[in-house]
Design a protein around this motif. Sequence first.
Motif: not given
Length: 448
Positions: A114-137
């Motif tokens: 879990l902590p590894i996954w939660l650390w990785v996610l912020p680095h890949v969220l811009p790619w995974l949620t490219s259509g999201f606004s900054s607030d939604n991200r």
Amino acid sequence: MLIARAILYWNAYVARSPLRRLGHAALVAAATSLLSKVLGFAKEVVVAATFGLSGALDIYLVAFVLIGMPLSILLNAVQTALIVHLSSGLDRDTAASRFSATCLLTLIILAGLLPIWLWVLPHVLPWLTSGFSSDNRQALQAALYWLIPYYFLNGFNLLGYGTLQANGRFLANGLLPVVTPVAIMLAVLVLGSWAGWQLLAVALGVGTAMESLLLMAALSRLGVFSSQIRPSLRGLAPITMASLALLPGTFVQAIGPLVEQAIAAAMGEGSNAALVYGNKLPAALLGILLTPLGITTLPYFSAQIGQGNYAYSLHSLNKIAGWLLAGGTLLALPLGIFSSEIVALFYQRGAFDAAATKRVAPIQFAYFMQIPFALVSMLGFKTLAALNLNGLLCLYMALGVLLQALLAYVLTMRYGLPSIAWAAVIVSALLAIASYFTACRSLRRLSR
């Protein structure tokens, strides 16, 4: 008296062959799981009327997929290995010890991931949620932490349900999942869209916790979950080796929903919700069919193959595959033809307007066409798992996910959001063909 005679006749008919006993078990499992699937779909209708295709729902759905990815990777492998192992005829104390040890070790691994996954996610969220606004991200990152209780509770639940399936306890296995959708539906009916995605996250956690408590009671009655049984790592080698063999396939398979959500997110607000709603009814119907198929065929083929009944297993495989292909096709075609009317009937109210119906209907049509292929591929996969062809099973799953991701990306760029669903249809058909013929060839070779 007529009812009693009918029951006696049916029991005598079922007892004449293992294949008939399998069909009886599948009917029981389908009947008991029907209520949970119906209530689960009713929950989606209520959520759709309240949230529509809103950004808040996008946040919850993407967070749900992301937090569940480690679960999908690890638990799909461990649960399959556990069911095969417990179906091999262990005594009650040994089975209880193996379940407790497997559960404890799995939860420890989940805690480490879990902590590894939660650390990785912020680095890949811009790619995974490219259509999201900054607030939604930012809201999505917060939603991941809100879903941590669900992460651990669902990990335990999946292993518990696997143990019920291995012991043929299909009634409890079908009825207990009712709790979570009911909890979410009640929360939304009472509080509406108040608190947005936070309400859905809390209701999910509460429902999953209640489900865990009831599952613990069911396992205690079975004698598998007991404070007197101490977990022991001895004897876990077959479960561990089978799980490790399956992990590459489940890892790649877990990426599939993530890639689909990323492609949908790039197409603007509401696209993730539209994709999910397009798959809700087909997934509910498939769940009603796949749940009994999956939980009965794996123990059945494991037992038959363990006894050396290879020719009869081949006969069973051919007969079941024919029924599934014909029945799935007869179910899918009329549903696909009336896809627009079905979406309007179930969803078009409140925040879900006519424009949303027009957007969701083509997606739902494609997912309906997946039904017969998904049924046959499930049968093929379970048979390959029973044959311990886990390496080949992983290869098929990996190639399927990679091909589906490639098709979804290429087709969506040209034909729009429904192409994600059509990519799933094409790959399901290919996997059905490959897994079925591979299982047939293996059983035919063993029966010589």
